[in-house]
Motif scaffolding. Structure first.
Motif, PDB file in Angstrom:
ATOM      1  N   SER A  33       0.999  -1.641  -0.385  1.00 39.75           N
ATOM      2  CA  SER A  33       0.009   0.631  -0.137  1.00 39.75           C
ATOM      3  C   SER A  33       0.730   1.592   0.013  1.00 39.75           C
ATOM      4  O   SER A  33       0.285   2.136   0.119  1.00 39.75           O
ATOM      5  CB  SER A  33      -1.065   0.172   1.104  1.00 39.75           C
ATOM      6  N   GLU A  34       2.228   1.098  -0.254  1.00 39.55           N
ATOM      7  CA  GLU A  34       3.279   2.576  -0.076  1.00 39.55           C
ATOM      8  C   GLU A  34       2.963   2.957  -1.846  1.00 39.55           C
ATOM      9  O   GLU A  34       2.583   3.100  -2.333  1.00 39.55           O
ATOM     10  CB  GLU A  34       4.093   1.891   0.198  1.00 39.55           C
ATOM     11  N   SER A  35       2.784   4.702  -1.378  1.00 44.63           N
ATOM     12  CA  SER A  35       3.313   5.833  -2.169  1.00 44.63           C
ATOM     13  C   SER A  35       1.893   5.516  -3.284  1.00 44.63           C
ATOM     14  O   SER A  35       1.295   5.269  -4.398  1.00 44.63           O
ATOM     15  CB  SER A  35       4.258   4.973  -2.959  1.00 44.63           C
ATOM     16  N   LEU A  36       0.451   4.421  -2.960  1.00 48.43           N
ATOM     17  CA  LEU A  36      -0.050   5.119  -3.508  1.00 48.43           C
ATOM     18  C   LEU A  36      -1.765   6.489  -3.500  1.00 48.43           C
ATOM     19  O   LEU A  36      -1.658   7.284  -2.927  1.00 48.43           O
ATOM     20  CB  LEU A  36      -1.783   3.760  -2.307  1.00 48.43           C
ATOM     21  N   LYS A  37      -2.119   6.594  -4.631  1.00 48.32           N
ATOM     22  CA  LYS A  37      -2.109   8.111  -4.817  1.00 48.32           C
ATOM     23  C   LYS A  37      -4.191   8.382  -4.655  1.00 48.32           C
ATOM     24  O   LYS A  37      -5.028   9.084  -4.420  1.00 48.32           O
ATOM     25  CB  LYS A  37      -2.520   8.499  -6.552  1.00 48.32           C
ATOM     26  N   PHE A  38      -4.811   7.413  -4.607  1.00 56.18           N
ATOM     27  CA  PHE A  38      -6.045   7.457  -5.029  1.00 56.18           C
ATOM     28  C   PHE A  38      -6.899   6.928  -3.689  1.00 56.18           C
ATOM     29  O   PHE A  38      -8.304   6.897  -3.294  1.00 56.18           O
ATOM     30  CB  PHE A  38      -6.460   6.749  -6.073  1.00 56.18           C
ATOM     31  N   SER A  39      -6.007   6.502  -2.029  1.00 54.80           N
ATOM     32  CA  SER A  39      -6.651   6.074  -0.746  1.00 54.80           C
ATOM     33  C   SER A  39      -7.369   6.902  -0.672  1.00 54.80           C
ATOM     34  O   SER A  39      -8.376   6.464  -0.102  1.00 54.80           O
ATOM     35  CB  SER A  39      -5.079   5.473   0.532  1.00 54.80           C
ATOM     36  N   SER A  40      -7.328   8.186  -0.350  1.00 55.78           N
ATOM     37  CA  SER A  40      -8.425   8.840   0.619  1.00 55.78           C
ATOM     38  C   SER A  40      -9.435   9.095  -0.509  1.00 55.78           C
ATOM     39  O   SER A  40     -11.080   9.441   0.249  1.00 55.78           O
ATOM     40  CB  SER A  40      -7.909  10.581   0.426  1.00 55.78           C
ATOM     41  N   LYS A  41      -9.788   8.885  -1.754  1.00 53.76           N
ATOM     42  CA  LYS A  41     -10.937   9.201  -2.395  1.00 53.76           C
ATOM     43  C   LYS A  41     -12.109   7.282  -2.213  1.00 53.76           C
ATOM     44  O   LYS A  41     -13.342   7.857  -2.692  1.00 53.76           O
ATOM     45  CB  LYS A  41     -10.737   9.017  -4.059  1.00 53.76           C
ATOM     46  N   LEU A  42     -11.605   6.149  -1.585  1.00 54.57           N
ATOM     47  CA  LEU A  42     -12.615   5.293  -0.707  1.00 54.57           C
ATOM     48  C   LEU A  42     -13.566   6.060  -0.027  1.00 54.57           C
ATOM     49  O   LEU A  42     -12.424   6.370   1.109  1.00 54.57           O
ATOM     50  CB  LEU A  42     -11.505   4.223  -0.314  1.00 54.57           C
ATOM     51  N   LYS A  43     -14.517   5.414   0.146  1.00 54.27           N
ATOM     52  CA  LYS A  43     -15.570   5.552   1.504  1.00 54.27           C
ATOM     53  C   LYS A  43     -15.278   5.244   2.161  1.00 54.27           C
ATOM     54  O   LYS A  43     -16.723   3.886   2.350  1.00 54.27           O
ATOM     55  CB  LYS A  43     -16.493   6.937   0.786  1.00 54.27           C
ATOM     56  N   LYS A  44     -14.922   4.522   3.136  1.00 55.46           N
ATOM     57  CA  LYS A  44     -15.192   3.004   4.129  1.00 55.46           C
ATOM     58  C   LYS A  44     -15.721   3.312   5.361  1.00 55.46           C
ATOM     59  O   LYS A  44     -15.844   4.811   5.551  1.00 55.46           O
ATOM     60  CB  LYS A  44     -13.552   2.783   4.148  1.00 55.46           C
TER      61      LYS A  44
END
Length: 156
Positions: free
Chosen positions: A145-156
């Motif tokens: 999961s390092e250096s991911l760009k879009f993780s903040s866009k998931l609505k968990k």
């Protein structure tokens, strides 16, 4: 670590005037030999689009070109990360030279699940959530999961 999805050889039509694979074909390879494979695993690919009128559409991507590929080079397309929320898929793939083992390219994708009849975003059915969660549970130790760009866009 990663999850193997498919292999593909660089063909003559993909070679440009610099005598290497043109950038547009990296995207084609990731789409046809990576994303399509994942969509089929999750039952959201071409068959789903035709029968249930639900599929995925990519809304954002980030691609890196790490090392050039040339005619007849063969690569493995691997999934290095996958996650989802109720309506979105986030995944990252890598392209590894089969013989020389170098990293040729990576792509991170944010895709939406879409009802093709309405052309609107839809929530995943329980069956698809279970398939995706099983894939995550089975492969989580292989994900990075390092250096991911879009993780903040998931609505968990």
């Amino acid at each position: 670590m990663s999850v193997y999805l498919s292999s593909q050889k660089v063909i003559k039509d993909w070679i440009d005037y610099n005598d290497h694979m043109n950038v547009s074909y990296y995207l084609l390879m990731f789409d046809k030999y990576g994303a399509d494979t994942l969509n089929n695993i999750f039952k959201m690919g071409e068959e789903s689009a035709k029968t249930t009128k639900k599929s995925t559409m990519i809304v954002e991507s980030h691609i890196t070109y790490n090392q050039e590929l040339q005619l007849n080079d063969e690569v493995d397309i691997n999934c290095v990360y996958f996650d989802h929320d109720k309506k979105r898929l986030q995944y990252k793939m890598e392209m590894i030279h089969k013989e020389k083992k170098f990293l040729a390219s990576t792509i991170e994708i944010l895709a939406l699940y879409v009802d093709l009849n309405e052309r609107k975003v839809a929530e995943f059915e329980e069956e698809k959530i279970k398939i995706m969660d099983d894939f995550i549970n089975k492969n989580n130790s292989k994900f990075n999961s390092e250096s991911l760009k879009f993780s903040s866009k998931l609505k968990k």
